[in-house]
Every structure is written in C-alpha cells, then in structure tokens.
Enzyme design. Structure first.
Site, PDB file in Angstrom:
ATOM      1  N   CYS A   2       3.706  32.458 -47.680  1.00 36.62           N
ATOM      2  CA  CYS A   2       4.664  32.339 -48.780  1.00 36.62           C
ATOM      3  C   CYS A   2       4.884  30.860 -49.070  1.00 36.62           C
ATOM      4  O   CYS A   2       5.006  30.058 -48.147  1.00 36.62           O
ATOM      5  CB  CYS A   2       6.019  32.972 -48.521  1.00 36.62           C
ATOM      6  SG  CYS A   2       5.980  34.742 -48.279  1.00 36.62           S
ATOM      7  N   ARG A  27      -0.933  29.716 -49.851  1.00 37.46           N
ATOM      8  CA  ARG A  27      -0.071  30.227 -48.787  1.00 37.46           C
ATOM      9  C   ARG A  27       0.210  31.727 -48.932  1.00 37.46           C
ATOM     10  O   ARG A  27       0.774  32.347 -48.023  1.00 37.46           O
ATOM     11  CB  ARG A  27       1.269  29.480 -48.795  1.00 37.46           C
ATOM     12  CG  ARG A  27       1.128  28.019 -48.510  1.00 37.46           C
ATOM     13  CD  ARG A  27       2.464  27.329 -48.628  1.00 37.46           C
ATOM     14  NE  ARG A  27       3.313  27.639 -47.493  1.00 37.46           N
ATOM     15  CZ  ARG A  27       3.487  26.840 -46.446  1.00 37.46           C
ATOM     16  NH1 ARG A  27       2.881  25.688 -46.400  1.00 37.46           N
ATOM     17  NH2 ARG A  27       4.263  27.186 -45.450  1.00 37.46           N
ATOM     18  N   TRP A  74       3.353  36.248 -49.671  1.00 34.11           N
ATOM     19  CA  TRP A  74       2.471  36.969 -48.755  1.00 34.11           C
ATOM     20  C   TRP A  74       3.360  38.025 -48.116  1.00 34.11           C
ATOM     21  O   TRP A  74       4.248  37.703 -47.328  1.00 34.11           O
ATOM     22  CB  TRP A  74       1.892  36.024 -47.706  1.00 34.11           C
ATOM     23  CG  TRP A  74       0.883  36.675 -46.814  1.00 34.11           C
ATOM     24  CD1 TRP A  74      -0.448  36.847 -47.067  1.00 34.11           C
ATOM     25  CD2 TRP A  74       1.117  37.233 -45.511  1.00 34.11           C
ATOM     26  NE1 TRP A  74      -1.047  37.483 -46.001  1.00 34.11           N
ATOM     27  CE2 TRP A  74      -0.109  37.730 -45.036  1.00 34.11           C
ATOM     28  CE3 TRP A  74       2.242  37.368 -44.709  1.00 34.11           C
ATOM     29  CZ2 TRP A  74      -0.256  38.342 -43.792  1.00 34.11           C
ATOM     30  CZ3 TRP A  74       2.101  37.983 -43.464  1.00 34.11           C
ATOM     31  CH2 TRP A  74       0.865  38.460 -43.016  1.00 34.11           C
ATOM     32  N   ASN A  98      10.579  32.049 -47.220  1.00 35.65           N
ATOM     33  CA  ASN A  98       9.332  32.097 -46.454  1.00 35.65           C
ATOM     34  C   ASN A  98       9.723  32.373 -45.018  1.00 35.65           C
ATOM     35  O   ASN A  98      10.519  31.641 -44.445  1.00 35.65           O
ATOM     36  CB  ASN A  98       8.622  30.735 -46.574  1.00 35.65           C
ATOM     37  CG  ASN A  98       7.486  30.590 -45.577  1.00 35.65           C
ATOM     38  OD1 ASN A  98       6.894  31.582 -45.155  1.00 35.65           O
ATOM     39  ND2 ASN A  98       7.185  29.352 -45.213  1.00 35.65           N
ATOM     40  N   GLY A  99       9.160  33.446 -44.424  1.00 32.19           N
ATOM     41  CA  GLY A  99       9.488  33.758 -43.035  1.00 32.19           C
ATOM     42  C   GLY A  99      10.006  35.173 -42.916  1.00 32.19           C
ATOM     43  O   GLY A  99       9.792  36.002 -43.809  1.00 32.19           O
ATOM     44  N   GLU A 479     -17.205  32.766 -35.054  1.00 33.98           N
ATOM     45  CA  GLU A 479     -16.756  32.113 -36.289  1.00 33.98           C
ATOM     46  C   GLU A 479     -17.556  32.631 -37.492  1.00 33.98           C
ATOM     47  O   GLU A 479     -16.999  32.864 -38.570  1.00 33.98           O
ATOM     48  CB  GLU A 479     -16.889  30.586 -36.144  1.00 33.98           C
ATOM     49  CG  GLU A 479     -16.590  29.772 -37.385  1.00 33.98           C
ATOM     50  CD  GLU A 479     -15.171  29.937 -37.929  1.00 33.98           C
ATOM     51  OE1 GLU A 479     -14.334  30.570 -37.276  1.00 33.98           O
ATOM     52  OE2 GLU A 479     -14.932  29.441 -39.041  1.00 33.98           O
ATOM     53  N   LYS A 483     -15.939  34.439 -40.740  1.00 32.37           N
ATOM     54  CA  LYS A 483     -16.129  33.953 -42.117  1.00 32.37           C
ATOM     55  C   LYS A 483     -16.645  35.086 -42.992  1.00 32.37           C
ATOM     56  O   LYS A 483     -16.189  35.250 -44.120  1.00 32.37           O
ATOM     57  CB  LYS A 483     -17.143  32.790 -42.171  1.00 32.37           C
ATOM     58  CG  LYS A 483     -16.677  31.463 -41.646  1.00 32.37           C
ATOM     59  CD  LYS A 483     -15.689  30.743 -42.543  1.00 32.37           C
ATOM     60  CE  LYS A 483     -14.286  31.073 -42.173  1.00 32.37           C
ATOM     61  NZ  LYS A 483     -13.649  30.236 -41.194  1.00 32.37           N
ATOM     62  N   GLU A 486     -13.843  37.573 -43.787  1.00 32.97           N
ATOM     63  CA  GLU A 486     -12.826  37.025 -44.695  1.00 32.97           C
ATOM     64  C   GLU A 486     -13.346  36.942 -46.129  1.00 32.97           C
ATOM     65  O   GLU A 486     -12.618  37.206 -47.074  1.00 32.97           O
ATOM     66  CB  GLU A 486     -12.434  35.608 -44.260  1.00 32.97           C
ATOM     67  CG  GLU A 486     -11.614  35.528 -42.999  1.00 32.97           C
ATOM     68  CD  GLU A 486     -11.204  34.093 -42.686  1.00 32.97           C
ATOM     69  OE1 GLU A 486     -12.098  33.275 -42.401  1.00 32.97           O
ATOM     70  OE2 GLU A 486     -10.014  33.789 -42.732  1.00 32.97           O
ATOM     71  N   HIS A 502     -24.663  45.428 -23.257  1.00 33.34           N
ATOM     72  CA  HIS A 502     -23.556  46.143 -22.599  1.00 33.34           C
ATOM     73  C   HIS A 502     -22.751  46.993 -23.578  1.00 33.34           C
ATOM     74  O   HIS A 502     -21.652  47.430 -23.240  1.00 33.34           O
ATOM     75  CB  HIS A 502     -22.648  45.141 -21.880  1.00 33.34           C
ATOM     76  CG  HIS A 502     -23.354  44.386 -20.801  1.00 33.34           C
ATOM     77  ND1 HIS A 502     -23.743  44.972 -19.622  1.00 33.34           N
ATOM     78  CD2 HIS A 502     -23.783  43.104 -20.745  1.00 33.34           C
ATOM     79  CE1 HIS A 502     -24.366  44.072 -18.870  1.00 33.34           C
ATOM     80  NE2 HIS A 502     -24.414  42.929 -19.534  1.00 33.34           N
ATOM     81  N   LYS A 601      -3.023  30.918 -46.001  1.00 32.38           N
ATOM     82  CA  LYS A 601      -3.568  29.740 -45.333  1.00 32.38           C
ATOM     83  C   LYS A 601      -2.751  29.341 -44.113  1.00 32.38           C
ATOM     84  O   LYS A 601      -3.278  28.967 -43.083  1.00 32.38           O
ATOM     85  CB  LYS A 601      -3.585  28.584 -46.348  1.00 32.38           C
ATOM     86  CG  LYS A 601      -4.231  27.314 -45.833  1.00 32.38           C
ATOM     87  CD  LYS A 601      -5.718  27.460 -45.766  1.00 32.38           C
ATOM     88  CE  LYS A 601      -6.410  26.248 -45.199  1.00 32.38           C
ATOM     89  NZ  LYS A 601      -7.756  26.595 -44.723  1.00 32.38           N
TER      90      LYS A 601
HETATM   91  O1  M6R Z   1      -3.694  26.293 -39.431  1.00 31.17           O
HETATM   92  P1  M6R Z   1      -4.318  26.914 -38.233  1.00 31.17           P
HETATM   93  O2  M6R Z   1      -5.571  26.240 -37.803  1.00 31.17           O
HETATM   94  O3  M6R Z   1      -3.341  27.052 -37.084  1.00 31.17           O
HETATM   95  O4  M6R Z   1      -4.692  28.383 -38.677  1.00 31.17           O
HETATM   96  C1  M6R Z   1      -5.219  29.292 -37.761  1.00 31.17           C
HETATM   97  C2  M6R Z   1      -5.779  30.504 -38.458  1.00 31.17           C
HETATM   98  O5  M6R Z   1      -4.783  31.158 -39.183  1.00 31.17           O
HETATM   99  C3  M6R Z   1      -6.940  30.150 -39.408  1.00 31.17           C
HETATM  100  O6  M6R Z   1      -7.944  29.465 -38.737  1.00 31.17           O
HETATM  101  C4  M6R Z   1      -7.511  31.424 -40.020  1.00 31.17           C
HETATM  102  O7  M6R Z   1      -8.140  32.193 -39.034  1.00 31.17           O
HETATM  103  C5  M6R Z   1      -8.467  31.104 -41.168  1.00 31.17           C
HETATM  104  N1  M6R Z   1      -8.288  32.082 -42.207  1.00 31.17           N
HETATM  105  C6  M6R Z   1      -9.888  31.132 -40.761  1.00 31.17           C
HETATM  106  O8  M6R Z   1     -10.770  30.969 -41.814  1.00 31.17           O
END
Ligand code: M6R
Length: 606
Positions: A2, A27, A74, A98-99, A479, A483, A486, A502, A601
C-alpha cells in the site's frame, strides 16, 4: 505494501496526489483513491484495479481542493473492490492506511454496538470510526488522533484529513514508514522518499510511534507519548529523474539492462582497484572474532543469502546459518555470543525481516543490514549498513538488486576470509579481479537476449517448469523458478539437482520443461547425469552453461551459452539469463511484468 501520499498547500491536490500514486503504484495496485477537502467537505474518488482507472475517473469527474490524500492498495482485509478502496471516510474524516490494525475486529464490535454503521470490510474503517466518535464527542482533530492511536494494535502508517479543517493533515507511523516532505508553502506526506522525489528533497522520517500535524507551512512532530519532538530534516539523494523507464518497454527490462552499470557502481564502493583488495567501512566489531554469521531475508533477498552461505563457508571457513525471516522469528533460536546477524533487503522495510532483526538485537548480536534503500527502517536499527548502489528498483520482481546484493556479499565474504587468515593477499587480488569482470560478463549475456527470447517462446505453454542447480547454482535455481512464477504465472519450482531423484523426478515427462543451470565447474559432470535422467524420461531441457559446458550438452537440450567466468562470479552472471527468460515468457503471455498480480514491492505486513 500500500502506498500513501498527501499534500497540503497552495496547488490543486488531486493531480499532485495522482502523480505521487504513480510513483507508489509498485507498492500495491488492487485499487486506488483520492480524497480532498472542498468548502470544508470531504470529496472522494475511488476506483477498483490499476491506477489508470482512477485517473480516468478523475478525468471525467475531477475534484478540487488544495488539501488531499491518496492511496494505492494491496488488499489485506476485504476484497479489492471499490467499497474497500481507500481513502476510507466518514462525514468527519478521510484516512489512508498502510499496514494492519490487528485489533480491528474488537474495535468494530465495540463501535457497531455504539451505533456506528460500517460500509467496508477493511480494518481501516475502525480507525475512521474511532476518530469520528472522538470528534463527535468534542475532541479536536489532534486530540482525536492522540486518543485513537492509543487504541490501535498492529503496524501501520496513516494520513488523515478532517472535514472543516482545510489547513490540517495528520499522519502517524507505527511499524510502517512515513516520510514528511517540506516544500515551498506546501507540505507533503508519503510512504517513502521516492513518492516525494519530484516534489522535494527535504525529508523528515517519522520515528517509530511518532505522529505529525501538518499545515501548509510546516509540521509539528509528536512522539508516542504525545510530546512535541524535533526530528531532523534530511536531504534525500533521490530525485525525480531516477524514476523513468527510459527507452525500455518495462521497468523490469530497464533494470535487467542496468546491471553492468549498477554492479560496477556497487563494486567501486567496496573494491580498491589499485591494491585489488576489499575495503569495508570501519566496523564496530572485529571480523576475525565473529563466532557465527546468521543471514536472514525474504524472497529474492533470501536467495542471495543462500548463495552467500557457500562463499562464507568455503572462502572464510565461517559457520553460517541462513533462514527466511518469518520462520527465523518463530524458531526463537539462541544466538551465540559474538555473532553477527546480517539482514538482506532491497527495500529495508520488509516487516518479517525487520522483526527478525529486532529479535537478533535482543539476542545481543551485531546487526548488519544489506539494503538498497539507505533511508529505510532497517538502516535506522542497524550497527552497520552495507549498500547496493542500484538506484530505485521499480519492477516488483527483483533483478538488479539481487545481483548487486551478490556483489556486496562476495566482497564481504572475501573481507572476512582475509580477516580470518583463510586467504592471502594474492588470492584476494584474484577474487577481486574476478569480481571486476562481472559488468562485462553480464553485458555479454545481455547481448544474447534475442537467443534467450526464442527459448522463452518455447516455455509459454508450459504448466510446470523445474529448475535445477548444484552448489551456488542451487539458490539460483530457486531464484529462476521464483522469477518465472512471478512474471508468467507458470508454476515453477527450483531444486538442488541432487535432490531430483528423491521425488521431483516423478513430475518429469514430455510436458515438463526442466531448466538446468550448470557452469562447467567441479559439479558439472554430476549435473550432466541429472540431465540424462530427465532426457531419459522425455523431459525437455533448457541448459544454461558456458562454452566448455555447451561442448558436452546432449543433442536433445536447448542451450543458452553464458560467458565463461570464474566460479565466484558465476551466480551473478548466470542470474541474468534466468531473469531474461522469465521476462520474455511473461511478455509473450501478456502478463504485467512490472506489476504482477497479487504482489507488492515492499511487504510491510507480516
Ligand atoms: O525488499 P526485500 O528485499 O526485503 O523484499 C523481499 C521480497 O519481498 C522480494 O525479494 C520479493 O520476493 C520479490 N518479489 C522477488 O522478485
């Protein structure tokens, strides 16, 4: 998670707030809204979905007023529909939040019993109603805010305007960040300095528990005990010019392509090219005497922590524990005397990581943070800040922050290895020389984007994709899978290549592509055996390797040839084809790669 913004001053509030929301949309983007004060009354426009919907609404149905607040959401409590979009308002107040208000259910019961009718499913509405009740009982806005804040549990940032008080905007912070911006005859409030960057560079960050009363000409901050306090006004390094897409179609593509430059910048802060040694700032502890390193992070930052574990253990012979922040907190682990706890976070605001940091602090650990945002909450609570010099990362999926984190972590591991006498100056020089080659090697990968695009096309119909790697390529497999999930919404999982037999191998068939990361290192032959096992079961293979590896690739595998490089830097170089692959698949599938569904984000809720 948010975004909130507000302004009070001379100019029309709505256009300024809308522009601010554009910078905060990363955000959260389920819905958005704006409220202003006109002739003492609260006017509101809210729209479901992306910010463009709100912009369209404002174009056809504008609102005037020079005091206003805005929100991009969000969703936590209540579906992402207009009814739940912020600002949440009564006839007395409008609030953006926000929160999470953790005791909202109790408050709602209490207020409903007192005759207040709720019209949304949000936790925020309980705050609006508390404020309203206070004011109906004769409290001034300031008194109403002070009393209401005392009733709230949870982590939040809020901005509030009040019917009948055009010269007043109040904001408060508990857990979630709030920046107050100082303009010329105009004041601003925002979730971060990025939102305010084109408006002002004079920023005051509220401390934990603070609230602030803004007029057009200034702000008075109060602490959690309602005592007036002075908080410093700082000049932020962020400027509006840092927030464009340039010639790129998406922020994410721009950020992938920026990696040679930002890694070069980041390394130049840690490596002395003349002595070919790592230079760290003065540390409040002796690296040679650290008993254990605990690294804690979330998401992509967690993956860079996993890569770092290999480096700290192999190079520096240092015992390292790595965990995701949420689970680390719940374990309540004893932490050793003389231990260093390192928290990795692009934003420096992630709620779980921040809470884990506070736990480690309570355990007497030295606290270091590796962040991209130097003006963030984690930095304020740490003993040491290590910074990636990436500039703002707007794409919600992290790319350049990841590789820059790896660059800093490699330097830190080298420094620790040297301090502990595990490597000599010559080896340090070899390793820093390898690091200095990262920008060029990544530039070579970027030049190969058209070939990666072709392979991306081959994945667009996939339902599931597996990613495999060994050694530091294992966290990269995690990772790569993250990606792809996402960006394309294709289900993907990363595994240690040795684990495939396994269990995950049960998933392999002609419809399950397997992306294998295999630089021609000490583990190459073993990973090739795993590829054979996949091919024997008709699994399509995309192999990401270097030239020597490509010479041994089975005919059935499609190959992405990454540049040959030192094993130390392979994770940084091999991350880039993974990013491009996921990006291309997302674009081919028509997904919103900059703002994937359901994500935000900066994750400031637990
Ligand atoms: O700001 P941060 O690095 O603490 O954020 C951590 C995760 O929320 C962030 O890396 C998230 O997994 C991304 N969407 C990855 O692409």
């Amino acid at each position: 998670m948010c975004g909130i913004i507000g302004t009070i001053g001379r100019g029309e509030a709505a256009p300024l707030v809308l522009e601010g929301l554009r910078r905060l949309e990363y955000r959260g983007y389920d819905s958005a809204g704006i409220a202003t004060l006109v002739d003492g009354r609260i006017l509101r426009r809210r729209a479901e979905g992306k910010l463009n919907h709100l912009a369209d609404l404002l174009a056809t149905d504008p609102i005037a007023g020079t005091t206003g607040i805005g929100h991009t959401r969000w969703a936590t409590h209540g579906a992402p529909v207009e009814r739940n979009a912020h600002p949440i308002a009564t006839d007395r107040v409008a609030i953006v939040h926000n929160g999470i208000i953790e005791n909202f259910a109790d408050l709602r019961t209490e207020l409903t019993a007192a005759g207040y009718a709720f019209t949304s499913d949000t936790d925020t509405e309980a705050v609006a109603m508390l404020l309203t009740r206070e004011m109906e009982n004769g409290a001034t806005p300031q008194e109403a805010v002070a009393r209401t804040l005392r009733r709230l549990h949870g982590a939040f940032a809020v901005a509030i305007i009040f019917a009948g008080y055009p010269e007043l905007l109040i904001c408060a912070r508990r857990g979630s960040p709030v920046a107050v911006g100082y303009g010329e005859g105009e004041m601003y409030v925002g979730s971060d300095a990025l939102a305010l960057a084109p408006l002002t560079q004079r920023i005051c960050y509220l401390d934990e528990g603070d609230w602030a009363v803004l007029s057009a000409t200034g702000a008075q901050v109060y602490d959690s005990e309602d005592r007036p306090v002075d908080r410093p006004i700082k000049l932020t390094a962020l400027s509006g010019a840092m927030i464009g897409k340039g010639n790129h179609r998406h922020f994410m593509h721009k950020e992938i392509c920026e990696q040679p430059a930002v890694i070069g910048d980041t390394l130049s802060a840690f490596v002395n090219p003349t002595s070919r040694s790592v230079v760290l700032q003065d540390l409040p502890f002796d690296l040679a005497k650290i008993s254990r390193v605990t690294i804690v992070a979330c998401g992509t930052s967690f993956h860079s922590a996993l890569v770092a574990k290999y480096w700290f253990e192999k190079l520096a012979r240092m015992p390292v524990e790595v965990d995701i922040a949420s689970e680390f907190r719940y374990r309540a682990a004893d932490m050793p005397e003389g231990g260093l706890a390192l928290f990795i976070s692009q934003s420096g605001e992630t709620a779980d990581t921040l809470a884990a940091l506070r736990y480690a602090k309570s355990q007497g650990q030295y606290i270091a943070v590796l962040v991209n945002q130097p003006e963030s909450s984690m930095v304020r609570e740490a003993d040491v800040m290590l910074q990636t010099l990436c500039g703002p990362e707007i794409g919600v999926a992290s790319t350049k922050a990841f590789t820059a984190q790896l660059a800093v972590l490699a330097c830190f591991a080298i420094a620790m290895a040297r301090a502990r006498g595990k490597i000599d100056a010559l080896r340090e020089a070899e390793l820093t020389t390898a690091l200095s080659e990262v920008p060029s090697r990544i530039a070579e990968v970027l030049a190969d984007e058209p070939a990666i695009e072709v392979l991306g096309k081959s994945l667009i119909e996939a339902r599931d994709v597996l990613y495999l790697g060994r050694g530091t390529a294992y966290p990269l497999a995690l990772e790569g899978a993250l990606k792809l999930k996402e960006l394309s919404y294709i289900h993907a999982e990363g595994y240690a290549a040795g684990e495939m037999k396994h269990g995950p191998i049960a998933l392999v068939d002609e419809n399950t592509p397997v992306v294998v990361l295999a630089p021609s290192d000490a583990y190459f032959d073993k990973t090739m055996s795993n590829i054979s096992e996949v091919i024997a079961r008709d699994g399509p293979v995309i192999l990401i390797t270097d030239e020597a590896g490509a010479a041994h690739a089975p005919a059935q595998a499609k190959v992405i040839v990454a540049p040959t490089c030192d094993p130390l830097i392979a994770p940084l170089v091999f991350a880039v084809p993974l990013q491009l692959l996921a990006y291309q698949v997302g674009v081919f599938r028509g997904a919103d790669v900059d703002q994937p569904r359901n994500l935000a984000k900066s994750v400031t809720v637990e």
